[in-house]
Write an enzyme that holds these catalytic residues in place. Structure first.
Site, PDB file in Angstrom:
ATOM      1  N   LYS A   1      16.386   7.295  -5.920  1.00 43.36           N
ATOM      2  CA  LYS A   1      15.233   8.058  -5.106  1.00 43.36           C
ATOM      3  C   LYS A   1      15.549   9.347  -5.558  1.00 43.36           C
ATOM      4  O   LYS A   1      16.704   9.865  -6.040  1.00 43.36           O
ATOM      5  CB  LYS A   1      15.404   7.979  -3.610  1.00 43.36           C
ATOM      6  CG  LYS A   1      14.158   8.329  -2.858  1.00 43.36           C
ATOM      7  CD  LYS A   1      13.423   6.983  -2.897  1.00 43.36           C
ATOM      8  CE  LYS A   1      12.056   7.198  -2.334  1.00 43.36           C
ATOM      9  NZ  LYS A   1      11.330   5.979  -2.109  1.00 43.36           N
TER      10      LYS A   1
ATOM     11  N   ASP B   1       5.956   8.536  -4.034  1.00 44.99           N
ATOM     12  CA  ASP B   1       6.416   8.377  -2.489  1.00 44.99           C
ATOM     13  C   ASP B   1       5.747   9.515  -1.892  1.00 44.99           C
ATOM     14  O   ASP B   1       4.595   9.746  -2.248  1.00 44.99           O
ATOM     15  CB  ASP B   1       7.817   8.657  -2.246  1.00 44.99           C
ATOM     16  CG  ASP B   1       8.522   8.281  -1.090  1.00 44.99           C
ATOM     17  OD1 ASP B   1       8.738   6.807  -0.813  1.00 44.99           O
ATOM     18  OD2 ASP B   1       8.754   9.130  -0.187  1.00 44.99           O
TER      19      ASP B   1
HETATM   20  P1  NDP Z   1       1.639  10.035   1.421  1.00 45.44           P
HETATM   21  O1  NDP Z   1       2.107  11.211   0.877  1.00 45.44           O
HETATM   22  O2  NDP Z   1       0.560   9.432   0.654  1.00 45.44           O
HETATM   23  O3  NDP Z   1       1.320  10.228   2.946  1.00 45.44           O
HETATM   24  C1  NDP Z   1       2.395  10.296   3.821  1.00 45.44           C
HETATM   25  C2  NDP Z   1       1.534  10.202   5.315  1.00 45.44           C
HETATM   26  O4  NDP Z   1       2.630  10.553   6.160  1.00 45.44           O
HETATM   27  C3  NDP Z   1       0.614  11.564   5.287  1.00 45.44           C
HETATM   28  O5  NDP Z   1      -0.228  11.216   6.267  1.00 45.44           O
HETATM   29  C4  NDP Z   1       1.701  12.588   6.166  1.00 45.44           C
HETATM   30  O6  NDP Z   1       0.807  13.554   6.659  1.00 45.44           O
HETATM   31  C5  NDP Z   1       2.556  11.840   6.993  1.00 45.44           C
HETATM   32  N1  NDP Z   1       3.699  12.379   7.210  1.00 45.44           N
HETATM   33  C6  NDP Z   1       4.489  12.752   6.170  1.00 45.44           C
HETATM   34  N2  NDP Z   1       5.644  13.421   6.541  1.00 45.44           N
HETATM   35  C7  NDP Z   1       5.514  13.738   7.889  1.00 45.44           C
HETATM   36  C8  NDP Z   1       6.094  13.909   9.370  1.00 45.44           C
HETATM   37  N3  NDP Z   1       7.320  14.308   8.901  1.00 45.44           N
HETATM   38  N4  NDP Z   1       5.671  13.876  10.280  1.00 45.44           N
HETATM   39  C9  NDP Z   1       4.239  13.066  10.524  1.00 45.44           C
HETATM   40  N5  NDP Z   1       3.853  12.675   9.551  1.00 45.44           N
HETATM   41  C10 NDP Z   1       4.041  12.811   8.458  1.00 45.44           C
HETATM   42  O7  NDP Z   1       3.124   8.966   1.424  1.00 45.44           O
HETATM   43  P2  NDP Z   1       2.986   7.363   1.569  1.00 45.44           P
HETATM   44  O8  NDP Z   1       2.097   6.794   2.055  1.00 45.44           O
HETATM   45  O9  NDP Z   1       3.375   7.213  -0.232  1.00 45.44           O
HETATM   46  O10 NDP Z   1       4.526   7.104   1.908  1.00 45.44           O
HETATM   47  C11 NDP Z   1       4.606   7.023   3.576  1.00 45.44           C
HETATM   48  C12 NDP Z   1       5.973   6.193   3.830  1.00 45.44           C
HETATM   49  O11 NDP Z   1       5.943   4.944   2.997  1.00 45.44           O
HETATM   50  C13 NDP Z   1       7.283   6.865   3.423  1.00 45.44           C
HETATM   51  O12 NDP Z   1       8.246   6.865   4.180  1.00 45.44           O
HETATM   52  C14 NDP Z   1       7.524   6.388   2.184  1.00 45.44           C
HETATM   53  O13 NDP Z   1       8.838   6.554   1.904  1.00 45.44           O
HETATM   54  C15 NDP Z   1       7.405   5.069   2.205  1.00 45.44           C
HETATM   55  N6  NDP Z   1       6.911   4.222   1.136  1.00 45.44           N
HETATM   56  C16 NDP Z   1       6.205   4.365   0.311  1.00 45.44           C
HETATM   57  C17 NDP Z   1       5.851   3.500  -0.939  1.00 45.44           C
HETATM   58  C18 NDP Z   1       4.866   3.729  -1.753  1.00 45.44           C
HETATM   59  O14 NDP Z   1       4.413   2.983  -2.634  1.00 45.44           O
HETATM   60  N7  NDP Z   1       4.161   5.018  -1.769  1.00 45.44           N
HETATM   61  C19 NDP Z   1       6.632   2.385  -0.952  1.00 45.44           C
HETATM   62  C20 NDP Z   1       7.408   2.195   0.081  1.00 45.44           C
HETATM   63  C21 NDP Z   1       7.665   3.006   1.157  1.00 45.44           C
HETATM   64  P3  NDP Z   1       0.673  15.051   6.228  1.00 45.44           P
HETATM   65  O15 NDP Z   1      -0.068  15.166   5.425  1.00 45.44           O
HETATM   66  O16 NDP Z   1       0.558  15.977   7.650  1.00 45.44           O
HETATM   67  O17 NDP Z   1       2.335  15.589   5.944  1.00 45.44           O
HETATM   68  O1  2IT Z   2      10.211   3.416  -1.163  1.00 41.95           O
HETATM   69  C1  2IT Z   2       9.596   2.827  -1.998  1.00 41.95           C
HETATM   70  O2  2IT Z   2       9.831   1.726  -2.208  1.00 41.95           O
HETATM   71  C2  2IT Z   2       8.885   3.534  -3.031  1.00 41.95           C
HETATM   72  N1  2IT Z   2       8.652   4.880  -2.816  1.00 41.95           N
HETATM   73  C3  2IT Z   2       8.146   2.858  -4.123  1.00 41.95           C
HETATM   74  C4  2IT Z   2       9.427   2.786  -5.315  1.00 41.95           C
HETATM   75  C5  2IT Z   2       8.811   2.452  -6.648  1.00 41.95           C
HETATM   76  O3  2IT Z   2       9.526   2.294  -7.719  1.00 41.95           O
HETATM   77  O4  2IT Z   2       7.835   1.758  -6.481  1.00 41.95           O
END
Ligand code: NDP
Ligand code: 2IT
Length: 446
Positions: free
Chosen positions: A127, A167
């Site tokens: 990461k 992420d």
């Molecule tokens: P994005 O940046 O697209 O969206 C993040 C969302 O979460 C936003 O709505 C943001 O709101 C909110 N958020 C972030 N930090 C906080 C906080 N401290 N308190 C409240 N809301 C918060 O990220 P993703 O959708 O890609 O990721 C979301 C989660 O999923 C993370 O935990 C990530 O690690 C996990 N994940 C992502 C993957 C991927 O493929 N993208 C794969 C697997 C897991 P704001 O704009 O107000 O910060």
């Molecule tokens: O938390 C996760 O699994 C991710 N943000 C996606 C990682 C990836 O390499 O696709």
């Protein structure tokens, strides 16, 4: 309480990483789950697998200097923690968020090892990211930041070495700038060194949707084992980013009614069900706050400074960030009659919340299993890049669905084998760990 067999490993992790609460939390949970695995595999104990796996293979911390639109010099901190390459090249996303520090990147990298193992694919765990805050920055500033970030990180990446993806705060726009700078510096169009690329230039169909879609497929599998389905179920989703949007989209497609979305300012509840088109317009195109959704949607209201867990629902899919669902949120969900909590985010539920949900008999799908569809589809992107192929959307989604069923079944079976039937936390950790541990033993003490 941790079993005595793994306590010394945890004590050493605490002593060596005293200022890393999120990393300690992630390690604690995994050690708890693998104690029965170690008991049944004395070779894992004599091989020091647990002692070795809690120490990253390599950690890189670097300066990211850049100049903002006002001509002011900014300095951020960049990270890449390359945790384990025993199953394949380091693989895991990059997070740009002001809260990013070594503890957060290490917890995410550690989780990624077992998640990636659970997918059955050949990918190691890593990461990275930065404490850079993209909110309110112009495109030009984002580009300059990404270029400076890559000016250092490029030397540690490569399709056979380390393959990042998105992420929090890193989506299609950032990946474009990061990939472009890598190509410029190295003079190589090396498609397989990054996943989540635009579909016009080497990205895989369904990668954008994969994490959210995968989490809902996982929910479907869990509910089916329990004799239920998604049909007609009210769903609370937190977040309004990549994972949340596509979880909401797939929930609709499978017959459920998603009623919430959120960001760090509060949540919206929409009794008519979240309008995915409007949500995408507000968050992906206008890059506005979630409150704007309620301004434009008569059936919705915005609740400032709160989280969506106070809304009575059948299913909750936390999809924002770590520790966003605590014990009191769990109590509110239980009081509202929740049947399943499925983690779209990484470690969104606190240990207290998980214990409360377990005690109440709520089905619980941990992120390591439930959100594995994103990285699994990244591995499909790597396959397509290596073979210079491009698979169709339908084909790719069908593959994702099979992968999520396999992830579910691996976690479910491991939970049974280790005497914790129905406990997907133990199952996911034990199953992922078994695969990593066998590979570590086979490859020697390195
Ligand atoms: P994005 O940046 O697209 O969206 C993040 C969302 O979460 C936003 O709505 C943001 O709101 C909110 N958020 C972030 N930090 C906080 C906080 N401290 N308190 C409240 N809301 C918060 O990220 P993703 O959708 O890609 O990721 C979301 C989660 O999923 C993370 O935990 C990530 O690690 C996990 N994940 C992502 C993957 C991927 O493929 N993208 C794969 C697997 C897991 P704001 O704009 O107000 O910060
Ligand atoms: O938390 C996760 O699994 C991710 N943000 C996606 C990682 C990836 O390499 O696709």
């Amino acid at each position: 309480m941790l079993p005595a067999s793994v306590r010394p490993v945890f004590d050493a992790v605490q002593a060596r990483n005293p200022h890393e609460p999120e990393f300690q939390q992630a390690v604690h949970e995994v050690l708890h789950s693998i104690a029965p695995v170690l008991e049944r595999h004395p070779q894992f104990v004599s091989g020091g697998i647990a002692e070795r796996i809690v120490e990253p293979e390599r950690q890189i911390i670097f300066r990211v200097p850049w100049v903002d639109d006002a001509g002011v010099l900014q300095v951020n901190r960049g990270f890449r923690v390359q945790f384990s390459s025993v199953l394949g090249p380091y693989k895991g996303g990059l997070r740009f968020h002001p809260s990013v520090n070594l503890s957060i990147i290490k917890f995410l990298g550690f989780e990624q090892i077992f998640k990636n193992a659970l997918t059955g694919q050949g990918i190691g765990g890593a990461k990275g990211g930065s404490d850079f805050d993209p909110h309110g920055r112009t495109d030009a500033e984002i580009m300059r930041f990404c270029q400076s970030f890559m000016n250092e990180l490029y030397r540690h990446l490569g399709e056979h070495t380390d393959v990042p993806a998105g992420d929090i705060g890193v989506g299609a726009r950032e990946i474009g700038y990061l990939f472009g700078q890598y190509r410029k510096i190295t003079n190589r169009h090396e498609s397989g060194m990054f996943t989540g690329k635009g579909v016009q230039w080497g990205g895989a169909e369904v990668r954008t949707e994969a994490t959210g879609y995968g989490a809902v497929f996982f929910a479907e599998e869990m509910l089916a084992v329990d004799g239920g389905s998604l049909e007609g179920k009210r769903v609370a989703v937190s977040g309004s980013g990549n994972v949340a949007i596509y979880a909401i989209d797939k929930a609709w497609q499978l017959g459920a009614v998603p009623v919430t979305a959120s960001d760090s300012s509060g949540y919206v509840v929409d009794d008519a069900g979240i309008d995915v088109g409007l949500l995408r317009q507000v968050k992906e195109i206008d890059r506005a706050r979630i409150s704007e959704y309620a301004v434009r949607r008569p059936s919705a209201r915005f609740v400032e400074g709160a989280r969506p867990w106070e809304v009575a629902v059948d299913i909750a899919i936390p999809s924002a960030t770590q520790n966003e669902l605590d014990e009191s949120d769990a109590a509110a969900l239980i009081a509202g009659g929740v049947r399943a909590v499925v983690e779209g985010a990484n470690m969104p539920s606190t240990p207290g919340a998980i214990a409360a949900l377990r005690a109440a008999g709520v089905l619980f799908g941990p992120g390591k299993a439930a959100n594995a569809g994103g990285v699994a589809t990244s591995a499909l992107e790597m396959s397509q890049n290596a073979a210079r192929q491009r698979w169709s959307f339908d084909d790719s989604e069908a593959k994702l669905r099979v992968i999520m069923k396999n992830v579910h079944d691996s976690a479910f079976d491991a939970a049974e084998r280790y005497g914790h039937p129905g406990d997907y936390v133990v199952g996911a950790n034990a199953s992922g760990f078994e695969r990593v541990a066998h590979a570590m033993l086979a490859q020697g003490v390195i």
